[in-house]
Scaffold this active site. Structure first.
Site, mmCIF file in Angstrom:
data_model
loop_
_atom_site.group_PDB
_atom_site.id
_atom_site.type_symbol
_atom_site.label_atom_id
_atom_site.label_comp_id
_atom_site.label_asym_id
_atom_site.label_seq_id
_atom_site.Cartn_x
_atom_site.Cartn_y
_atom_site.Cartn_z
ATOM 1 N N SER A 1 -9.958 -0.489 -3.532
ATOM 2 C CA SER A 1 -10.529 -1.388 -2.944
ATOM 3 C C SER A 1 -10.124 -2.262 -2.409
ATOM 4 O O SER A 1 -9.030 -2.926 -2.339
ATOM 5 C CB SER A 1 -11.164 -1.329 -3.950
ATOM 6 N N CYS B 1 -13.749 7.503 0.829
ATOM 7 C CA CYS B 1 -13.761 6.164 1.760
ATOM 8 C C CYS B 1 -14.602 6.673 2.742
ATOM 9 O O CYS B 1 -15.150 5.642 3.653
ATOM 10 C CB CYS B 1 -12.004 5.800 1.456
ATOM 11 N N LYS C 1 2.188 4.416 -8.198
ATOM 12 C CA LYS C 1 2.258 4.741 -9.626
ATOM 13 C C LYS C 1 0.443 4.913 -9.069
ATOM 14 O O LYS C 1 -0.438 4.364 -8.402
ATOM 15 C CB LYS C 1 1.688 2.766 -9.663
ATOM 16 N N PRO C 2 0.330 6.347 -9.410
ATOM 17 C CA PRO C 2 -1.370 6.390 -9.087
ATOM 18 C C PRO C 2 -2.017 5.518 -10.026
ATOM 19 O O PRO C 2 -1.714 4.800 -11.058
ATOM 20 C CB PRO C 2 -1.501 8.085 -9.671
ATOM 21 N N ALA C 3 -3.330 5.942 -9.569
ATOM 22 C CA ALA C 3 -4.333 4.932 -10.993
ATOM 23 C C ALA C 3 -4.320 5.765 -12.731
ATOM 24 O O ALA C 3 -4.085 6.786 -12.647
ATOM 25 C CB ALA C 3 -6.167 6.281 -10.258
ATOM 26 N N GLU D 1 -20.377 -0.710 -0.725
ATOM 27 C CA GLU D 1 -19.652 0.627 -1.128
ATOM 28 C C GLU D 1 -19.831 1.334 -2.708
ATOM 29 O O GLU D 1 -19.524 0.386 -3.652
ATOM 30 C CB GLU D 1 -18.567 0.368 -0.690
ATOM 31 N N GLU E 1 -5.342 0.923 3.560
ATOM 32 C CA GLU E 1 -5.966 1.917 3.073
ATOM 33 C C GLU E 1 -6.955 1.408 2.433
ATOM 34 O O GLU E 1 -6.995 1.883 1.401
ATOM 35 C CB GLU E 1 -5.529 3.383 3.155
HETATM 36 P P1 NAD Z 1 -9.068 0.386 -6.858
HETATM 37 O O1 NAD Z 1 -8.701 -0.778 -5.617
HETATM 38 O O2 NAD Z 1 -9.531 -0.521 -8.178
HETATM 39 O O3 NAD Z 1 -7.297 0.382 -7.903
HETATM 40 C C1 NAD Z 1 -6.970 1.767 -7.219
HETATM 41 C C2 NAD Z 1 -5.339 1.144 -7.705
HETATM 42 O O4 NAD Z 1 -4.675 -0.169 -7.634
HETATM 43 C C3 NAD Z 1 -5.269 1.311 -8.476
HETATM 44 O O5 NAD Z 1 -3.654 2.426 -9.420
HETATM 45 C C4 NAD Z 1 -4.700 0.673 -9.666
HETATM 46 O O6 NAD Z 1 -4.626 0.449 -10.957
HETATM 47 C C5 NAD Z 1 -4.436 -0.156 -8.686
HETATM 48 N N1 NAD Z 1 -4.673 -1.596 -9.304
HETATM 49 C C6 NAD Z 1 -6.133 -2.317 -9.549
HETATM 50 N N2 NAD Z 1 -6.026 -3.744 -8.988
HETATM 51 C C7 NAD Z 1 -4.299 -3.804 -9.009
HETATM 52 C C8 NAD Z 1 -2.964 -5.165 -8.987
HETATM 53 N N3 NAD Z 1 -3.574 -6.195 -9.613
HETATM 54 N N4 NAD Z 1 -2.170 -4.327 -8.893
HETATM 55 C C9 NAD Z 1 -1.444 -3.791 -8.071
HETATM 56 N N5 NAD Z 1 -2.353 -2.605 -7.999
HETATM 57 C C10 NAD Z 1 -4.007 -2.577 -8.583
HETATM 58 O O7 NAD Z 1 -10.081 1.228 -6.528
HETATM 59 P P2 NAD Z 1 -9.968 2.691 -7.480
HETATM 60 O O8 NAD Z 1 -11.376 2.489 -7.692
HETATM 61 O O9 NAD Z 1 -9.154 3.149 -7.749
HETATM 62 O O10 NAD Z 1 -10.618 3.750 -6.101
HETATM 63 C C11 NAD Z 1 -11.732 3.449 -5.284
HETATM 64 C C12 NAD Z 1 -11.231 3.021 -4.008
HETATM 65 O O11 NAD Z 1 -11.053 3.399 -2.748
HETATM 66 C C13 NAD Z 1 -12.533 2.939 -2.328
HETATM 67 O O12 NAD Z 1 -12.713 1.437 -2.672
HETATM 68 C C14 NAD Z 1 -12.601 3.785 -1.906
HETATM 69 O O13 NAD Z 1 -12.536 3.686 -1.149
HETATM 70 C C15 NAD Z 1 -11.110 3.176 -1.479
HETATM 71 N N6 NAD Z 1 -10.194 4.175 -0.604
HETATM 72 C C16 NAD Z 1 -9.448 4.060 0.298
HETATM 73 C C17 NAD Z 1 -8.735 4.462 0.599
HETATM 74 C C18 NAD Z 1 -8.644 5.076 2.388
HETATM 75 O O14 NAD Z 1 -7.810 5.609 2.926
HETATM 76 N N7 NAD Z 1 -9.320 3.926 2.770
HETATM 77 C C19 NAD Z 1 -8.782 6.121 0.140
HETATM 78 C C20 NAD Z 1 -9.145 6.257 -0.822
HETATM 79 C C21 NAD Z 1 -9.778 5.638 -1.586
#
Ligand code: NAD
Length: 506
Positions: free
Chosen positions: A238, A293, A184-186, A392, A259
């Site tokens: 996140s 990240c 599931k991508p964003a 962050e 991650e």
């Molecule tokens: P996010 O946590 O808001 O969303 C990530 C994914 O989770 C999305 O696909 C979103 O639709 C899904 N999601 C949201 N709520 C959910 C739920 N209740 N249940 C299941 N899935 C859900 O993060 P973001 O804003 O898309 O990305 C930015 C974050 O990602 C930053 O915190 C960044 O540090 C982190 N990140 C980490 C790494 C790593 O390798 N550690 C790499 C890239 C990004």
């Protein structure tokens, strides 16, 4: 039609990819993919509902026996063809990534796309290296050996900052090890994940090995994490959402790979090459408009270099060119959305109350005013416990703070809940050696910040999560170890049976 990438025609059938076919989502809701450089809608699609997730998991379950039963050589061949199919589409992938994310085209072309292709080629090779470790007569009477087996159906959830690379990092080790996957991508950025899955099919991977559901976190994401047919959840995003995902996955007894967020420190000792450190800090803080990240977010600079470092960073930030992501000269694109830009601006506005905004701290006007742009921003004088140092921000914002002794620099680097990445800058191998041992992070760079490579693992510790992406280490996440213990004696009444039969054992 967008002249830069024709989304509407390509995804006319919908934005769900299940069992090798594109289709419409079944949710009530739709999502508009917006070009963050202009604020204009480029594509709208029906989101995935629970029934789409169920269908995708069913497709992955159906594909699993054949894919898991293929020889490593067969999986490897298919993945080499997959890498070739991605190479043929490299230009389209770069343009789609720049369109949906606002990334400068030079970043998509030189980093996101080749990195993902290299990952595919790496895992095509690594698929043939998987093996169990132990084989010996540990008990004396049996041969023990280890089988390393795929988990089954993997459910993966990815963020929007590097959609193609995140799809690659999630999908490739999973399928190389014989799993099938539902990704599931964003919801903001489904395009390149769909193109990635289509390339897999075109390369001859069986239908159902790679499926993509484009939906929201609460609807499609939670269904995927809770689904009884999914053996393992791998999540990048996140820390806050990671906690929710962990709760749901634990409730259904799944293996989890998380991650999560980061707040990478950048420690400059007083014998460092100042010019190299300043360039490294600006590039490390601004890559992908700071939505990385591992981005350099907190530079701690030893007092003798502090003033010169601040002034060099401010000067360099002023040279960075904001602009149209499709202009090859653009260095910095917009943030992913206007909401994210406002979130970043909120951090900076609040910081004006307790720190100094040296440069940036505003959205540009003129031609860029419609986009989600924000100027590179340098903040000094922030207390260590303030939110710009601890949280962050995920935008083009670097905080620089001074330190005195080496102990203090390392202690400050460790003083946030996160532990994803860090860097140490010095010409003294004993100082950098100590920093690499004592900074608590999944990766410590020495005299550089950001580079990654397919052969080496990426992943965090503490609030940045656990588990590894990329490299052969990621197979630890996507395989399970089975012990097989085979009797070698053919003895009917075994010695240990005395514990049950007592003196009736003769
Ligand atoms: P996010 O946590 O808001 O969303 C990530 C994914 O989770 C999305 O696909 C979103 O639709 C899904 N999601 C949201 N709520 C959910 C739920 N209740 N249940 C299941 N899935 C859900 O993060 P973001 O804003 O898309 O990305 C930015 C974050 O990602 C930053 O915190 C960044 O540090 C982190 N990140 C980490 C790494 C790593 O390798 N550690 C790499 C890239 C990004």
């Amino acid at each position: 039609m967008d002249q830069r990438f024709d989304v509407t025609e390509r995804f006319a059938d919908g934005a769900q990819y299940i069992a090798g076919r594109l289709g419409e989502g079944g949710s009530e809701g739709t999502h508009a993919v917006v070009d963050p450089a202009t604020g204009e809608q480029v594509f709208s699609y029906r989101l995935a509902g629970a029934a789409d997730v169920d269908a995708a998991v069913a497709a992955a379950e159906a594909a699993f026996p054949e894919w898991a039963g293929a020889t490593p050589g067969e999986r490897s061949d298919a993945m080499h063809r997959f890498a070739a199919a991605l190479t043929e589409r490299a230009d389209d992938l770069a343009r789609a990534e720049s369109l949906q994310c606002g990334k400068p085209i030079k970043l998509s072309t030189e980093f996101d796309v080749p990195g993902s292709i290299d990952n595919t080629a790496f895992f095509a090779g690594a698929a043939r290296q998987l093996e169990g470790k132990a084989a010996a007569e540990y008990s004396g009477d049996h041969t023990s050996y280890i089988r390393r087996e795929p988990m089954g159906v993997v459910g993966s959830i990815a963020p929007w900052n590097y959609p193609l690379q995140m799809a690659a990092w999630k999908v490739l080790p999973a399928i190389a090890a014989g799993n099938t996957i539902v990704l599931k991508p964003a919801e903001l950025t489904p395009l390149t994940s769909l193109m990635f899955a289509q390339a897999a099919t075109d390369a001859g991977l069986p239908d159902g090995v790679v499926n993509v559901v484009s939906g929201t976190g609460p609807e499609a994401g939670e269904r995927l994490v809770s689904h009884p047919g999914v053996a393992m959840t791998s999540f990048t995003g996140s820390t806050a959402v990671g906690r929710r995902v962990a709760e749901l996955a634990t409730a259904t007894v799944k293996r989890i790979h998380l991650e999560l967020g980061g707040k990478a420190p950048f420690v400059v000792f007083d014998d460092a090459d100042l010019e190299a450190a300043a360039h490294g800090a600006v590039a490390g803080a601004l890559i992908n408009t700071g939505q990385d990240c591992t981005a350099a977010t907190r530079a701690y600079v030893q007092r003798p270099l502090y003033d010169a470092f601040v002034s060099a960073v401010a000067d360099l930030m002023a040279t960075v060119r904001l602009g149209d992501p499709f202009d090859p000269h653009t260095d910095l694109g917009p943030l992913i959305s206007h909401a994210q830009r406002d979130r970043v601006a909120g951090f900076v506005e609040r910081a004006r109350g307790y720190a100094t905004v040296v440069t940036g701290g505003e959205a540009p006007g003129g031609d860029l005013a419609k986009g989600a742009y924000y100027r590179p921003t340098l903040i000094t004088g922030a207390p260590q416990d303030s939110e710009v140092v601890q949280s962050e921000i995920f935008g083009p914002v670097l905080v620089v703070l001074p330190f005195d002794g080496d102990d203090e620099g390392i202690a400050l680097a460790n003083d946030t809940p996160y532990g994803l990445a860090a860097s140490a800058w010095s010409r003294d191998v004993y100082r950098t050696g100590r920093a690499s041992r004592e900074i608590r992070a999944g990766c410590v760079w020495i005299n550089d910040h950001i580079p990654i490579i397919s052969e080496m693992p990426h992943g965090g510790v503490r609030a940045s999560g656990f588990g590894k992406d990329m490299s052969a280490y990621s197979f630890e996440e996507y395989t399970q170890v089975k012990h097989v213990m085979s009797d070698n004696t053919a003895v009917v009444r075994k010695d240990w049976h005395r514990t049950v039969f007592g003196d009736r054992q003769t």
